[in-house]
Design a protein around this motif. Structure first.
Motif, PDB file in Angstrom:
ATOM      1  N   GLU A 164       0.857  -1.190   0.000  1.00  0.00           N
ATOM      2  CA  GLU A 164       0.000   0.000   0.000  1.00  0.00           C
ATOM      3  C   GLU A 164       0.890   1.235   0.000  1.00  0.00           C
ATOM      4  OE1 GLU A 164      -3.559  -0.015  -0.006  1.00  0.00           O
ATOM      5  OE2 GLU A 164      -3.089  -2.094  -0.525  1.00  0.00           O
ATOM      6  N   THR A 165       0.538   2.196  -0.824  1.00  0.00           N
ATOM      7  CA  THR A 165       1.338   3.422  -0.907  1.00  0.00           C
ATOM      8  C   THR A 165       0.627   4.591  -0.217  1.00  0.00           C
ATOM      9  OG1 THR A 165       0.362   4.094  -3.009  1.00  0.00           O
ATOM     10  CG2 THR A 165       2.366   2.712  -3.113  1.00  0.00           C
ATOM     11  N   ALA A 166       1.399   5.597   0.078  1.00  0.00           N
ATOM     12  CA  ALA A 166       0.836   6.798   0.686  1.00  0.00           C
ATOM     13  C   ALA A 166      -0.269   7.371  -0.198  1.00  0.00           C
ATOM     14  CB  ALA A 166       1.940   7.830   0.909  1.00  0.00           C
ATOM     15  N   GLN A 167      -0.044   7.347  -1.496  1.00  0.00           N
ATOM     16  CA  GLN A 167      -1.029   7.901  -2.435  1.00  0.00           C
ATOM     17  C   GLN A 167      -2.397   7.240  -2.277  1.00  0.00           C
ATOM     18  OE1 GLN A 167      -0.103   7.250  -6.567  1.00  0.00           O
ATOM     19  NE2 GLN A 167      -1.217   9.083  -7.179  1.00  0.00           N
ATOM     20  N   MET A 168      -2.417   5.957  -1.982  1.00  0.00           N
ATOM     21  CA  MET A 168      -3.675   5.216  -1.867  1.00  0.00           C
ATOM     22  C   MET A 168      -4.460   5.610  -0.618  1.00  0.00           C
ATOM     23  SD  MET A 168      -2.027   1.551  -2.704  1.00  0.00           S
ATOM     24  CE  MET A 168      -2.708   0.621  -4.051  1.00  0.00           C
ATOM     25  N   HIS A 169      -3.801   6.238   0.336  1.00  0.00           N
ATOM     26  CA  HIS A 169      -4.438   6.532   1.623  1.00  0.00           C
ATOM     27  C   HIS A 169      -4.353   7.997   2.024  1.00  0.00           C
ATOM     28  CE1 HIS A 169      -5.072   2.273   2.399  1.00  0.00           C
ATOM     29  NE2 HIS A 169      -3.909   2.108   1.784  1.00  0.00           N
TER      30      HIS A 169
END
Length: 133
Positions: free
Chosen positions: A66-71
């Motif tokens: 999971e990436t920062a962009q996804m959250h």
């Protein structure tokens, strides 16, 4: 009292491709509860908080994938250094969040949290972190 008096000037800035594990490690090392996510492709600012990471882990997602962009929260409410602490608290209550990125001339200069506001309002001396003591 103003936001500039309460905010943390330790601003952790990460990119959208950082994994949640990397973000958590950086946040823990800096002892901050939020990271400013800077997307250089769009020149946009967002925020990733400890709660975002916790929600992802609680949902069984892999922090290495999971990436920062996804959250990242991208519809951020920003504070100005000359806001009062009441202004900041009101924005947090209205928006249902615990951190505000503080911008001065469109640049992130700090982050103010509910804890920062409480610390400034309290008459009780701040105690050390028992885990770190």
């Amino acid at each position: 009292m103003f936001v500039k008096d309460a905010m943390s000037t330790v601003v952790l800035t990460i990119g959208p491709a950082h994994t949640l594990r990397q973000a958590a490690q950086l946040m823990a090392a800096r002892r901050v509860g939020a990271a400013v996510v800077l997307d250089t492709d769009t020149s946009g600012l967002g925020i990733l908080t400890e709660r975002d990471i916790l929600n992802s882990l609680g949902a069984g997602e892999n922090p290495d994938r999971e990436t920062a962009q996804m959250h990242t929260t991208s519809d951020v409410v920003f504070a100005a250094p000359d806001w009062t602490l009441d202004d900041a608290a009101d924005a947090m209550v209205r928006g249902g969040f615990r951190h505000l990125i503080v911008l001065d001339d469109r640049e992130p200069v700090g982050v103010v949290s509910v804890r920062d506001i409480m610390r400034c309002r309290s008459t009780v001396p701040e105690r050390g972190n028992p885990i770190l003591a």
